[in-house]
Design a protein around this motif. Structure first.
Motif, short mmCIF file in Angstrom:
data_model
loop_
_atom_site.label_atom_id
_atom_site.label_comp_id
_atom_site.label_asym_id
_atom_site.label_seq_id
_atom_site.Cartn_x
_atom_site.Cartn_y
_atom_site.Cartn_z
N ALA A 154 35.91 43.76 25.55
CA ALA A 154 35.65 42.43 26.31
C ALA A 154 34.14 42.03 26.42
O ALA A 154 33.67 40.93 26.38
N ASP A 155 33.40 43.07 26.14
CA ASP A 155 31.69 42.78 26.51
C ASP A 155 31.03 42.53 25.18
O ASP A 155 29.75 42.12 25.11
N ILE B 270 29.68 44.63 39.37
CA ILE B 270 29.46 44.02 40.43
C ILE B 270 29.46 44.81 41.55
O ILE B 270 28.76 44.58 42.52
N THR C 233 33.16 45.10 35.84
CA THR C 233 31.70 44.99 35.55
C THR C 233 31.08 45.58 36.80
O THR C 233 31.66 45.99 37.68
N ARG D 73 36.35 51.50 40.61
CA ARG D 73 36.42 50.32 39.91
C ARG D 73 36.45 49.19 40.57
O ARG D 73 36.68 49.21 41.93
N ASN D 74 36.02 48.07 40.00
CA ASN D 74 35.95 46.46 40.75
C ASN D 74 36.97 45.82 40.05
O ASN D 74 37.56 46.13 39.09
N ASP D 75 37.20 44.59 40.61
CA ASP D 75 38.20 43.49 39.92
C ASP D 75 38.04 43.20 38.51
O ASP D 75 38.93 42.99 37.91
N HIS D 76 36.72 43.51 37.90
CA HIS D 76 36.51 42.87 36.67
C HIS D 76 35.88 43.95 35.70
O HIS D 76 35.89 43.56 34.53
#
Lengths: 372, 169
Positions: free
Chosen positions: A17-18, A285, A283, A278-281
């Motif tokens: 994705a990145d 954040i 990334t 982990r976070n929602d995306h």
């Protein structure tokens, strides 16, 4: 996949994705086209034609339409016995190699089942091994709940089936073999005890010789009683303003469910304990920006996530606190709106975190009174 | 343009500008094609604009937007192949190399073998890190279906990746 492979998958997805690439999306064009759709709808609505209904139905939006609600419910109900989570049923027999991987209590939102669910999976040691699972749902006592929908939003309908231990039963889709929404799938609704309905789904992939026999053998072995469920946390002094509506404990890192424990409480408080930070995306954040009691932690009040005001009122801002590496686990707390006010007496999210005992990943050390 | 629609445009544009990169990442993982991802996001943003008043009042605007994007992706699978072709004036630029090009190619190839719904489950569960229930709500199916789709997808990915690594020199 084992936990290391799941971490690799997560990292691989992030890497994919990145990859930098040009973005050709035209925001102005989306606005123009959106305005045109709105104008067209208004025109059609003013004309009162049936076509207007068709135009609305085409736009799939969250919050409505067929297929969204799997099992309709009138409202999210509170968990009655919230101090101890007692499973109302348990598997009495499972095929060799199958293990219970998760349990859920209550109803997270209106689209989910209201009741208790327990899942068991066979966990293949090799990637090309068969993936098989059974999911038992026990509804709240009372009359049989609505049938709901099959995959793709197709309304389910009762099809006569053999009894289970002498109690009424019916299929929710054409019975196996091979007539369900996918080969190897079977879903049976049956009365577990008087005014106590349950549903058993078996997924046998690749389809075995006789999914129906497998399902009935599991169904007949189900016991209408279970054990008190243990959790890796215990929260002392949770303000009385909070009422639990959902709890889950997933205990198998190598399954498709993963390893985590979650609580959802009214009003708007979520507690998650997981092995993966982990976070929602995916990334950074939620990368640590502070420390709490010597542990790396992230604290944010919502504004750091780039949340913007909408056309009318401000969006409700969430406060997040994630504390990493507490006895090998990660604790994330999220509070919105009224939950933030209700947490003030205990010192906000930080105060709540300090009232949480973490027992680590070893199940024998867990608590059966997670909410005090 | 009315005052309220100016306010709507301002909030919409600010949000979309801030989240465009993230939306593209999710779209690329879903459809495995950067050019198609542009189209998916374009369609999703149009729908988001139409529903902006409701979306902007939602508790989780990112979640609302992601749901629109995933449903646009799944709805597109039901259209015929020629409806999915969008003529472009310029040839696309080559993407920059991945962190580990061979590994990225392996994973991309393995993801491409999954059906659209299984791929959506993988992206929502292991990239967006959504729960079983949240994933089920977005996909309009039961939590049990999400679990079975995830289990099958993981088994396929694992066996494919093992094969890819075995044949790689």
């Amino acid at each position: 996949m084992n936990p290391i492979e799941l971490d690799e998958l997560r990292q691989g997805l992030r890497d994919l994705a990145d990859q930098p690439r040009p973005i050709r999306t035209d925001i102005a064009a989306a606005r123009v086209r959106g305005r045109r759709v709105i104008r067209t709808r208004r025109t059609l609505a003013a004309g009162g034609t049936a076509l207007a209904l068709g135009a609305v139905a085409v736009l799939a939006i969250p919050g409505g339409g067929p297929g969204k609600s799997v099992r309709p419910a009138s409202r999210v109900t509170e968990l009655r016995a919230h101090h101890r989570f007692v499973a109302p049923a348990s598997f009495g027999w499972l095929p060799s190699g199958w293990r219970v991987i998760d349990q859920t209590f209550g109803q997270e939102d209106l689209s989910s089942t209201d009741g208790y669910a327990v899942s068991a999976q066979s966990l293949p040691q090799r990637g090309d091994g068969p993936v098989r699972q059974a999911i038992l749902t026990v509804f709240r006592p009372g009359k049989e709940p609505p049938m709901g929908y099959m995959r793709g939003g197709i309304p389910a309908k009762a099809i006569a089936a053999e009894t289970v231990n002498g109690r009424p039963a019916h299929w929710l889709q054409p019975p196996p073999p091979g007539a369900g929404t996918a080969a190897g799938e079977a879903r049976l609704r049956f009365e577990l005890a008087p005014r106590q309905w349950a549903e058993l789904e078996v997924d046998d992939d690749p389809p075995g010789d006789d999914v129906k026999s497998l399902l009935y053998r599991i169904a007949r072995g189900i016991q209408p009683r279970g054990a008190v469920t243990a959790f890796p946390v215990e929260i002392d002094g949770l303000p009385t303003a909070f009422t639990p509506i959902f709890a889950s404990v997933d205990t198998e890192t190598s399954s498709s469910v993963g390893w985590s424990t979650r609580f959802a409480l009214k009003p708007s408080l979520n507690i998650t304990v997981s092995l993966h930070a982990r976070n929602d995306h995916g990334t950074p954040i939620f990368a640590a920006n502070t420390t709490i009691d010597g542990h790396p932690a992230y604290y944010g009040d919502g504004t750091a996530r780039g949340v913007v005001r909408g056309a009318g009122k401000p969006l409700p801002q969430s406060q997040y606190l994630c504390v990493y590496g507490v006895r090998a686990l990660n604790v994330c707390l999220e509070a919105q709106g009224p939950a933030q006010a209700a947490l003030k007496p205990v010192g906000g999210l930080q105060g709540l975190f300090r009232q949480i005992k973490i027992f680590g990943p070893t199940r024998s050390q867990w608590s059966t009174r997670p909410l005090g | 343009m009315t005052v309220s629609s100016e306010g709507q445009d301002e909030g919409y544009t600010a949000y979309v500008t801030a989240r465009l990169g993230w939306l593209h990442k999710v779209a690329v993982l879903l459809c495995q094609d950067p050019q198609r991802a542009d189209d998916l996001v374009q369609t999703a943003l149009t729908r988001l604009y139409v529903h902006w008043r409701k979306a902007s009042a939602a508790d989780n605007l990112d979640g609302y937007t992601r749901t629109i994007l995933v449903r646009v992706f799944l709805a597109e699978q039901r259209t015929t192949w020629w409806q999915r072709i969008v003529p472009v004036r310029d040839l696309p630029e080559s993407p920059a190399p991945a962190v580990d090009p061979a590994a990225a190619l392996d994973l991309r190839a393995a993801l491409a073998l999954l059906g659209p719904r299984q791929r959506a489950v993988v992206v929502l569960r292991y990239y967006s890190d959504l729960s079983i229930e949240q994933t089920a709500e977005i996909l309009g199916c039961s939590p049990g279906t999400v679990k079975s789709q995830a289990a099958r997808a993981l088994a396929t990915l694992r066996s494919t990746l093992i094969r890819e690594r075995e044949v790689r020199p």
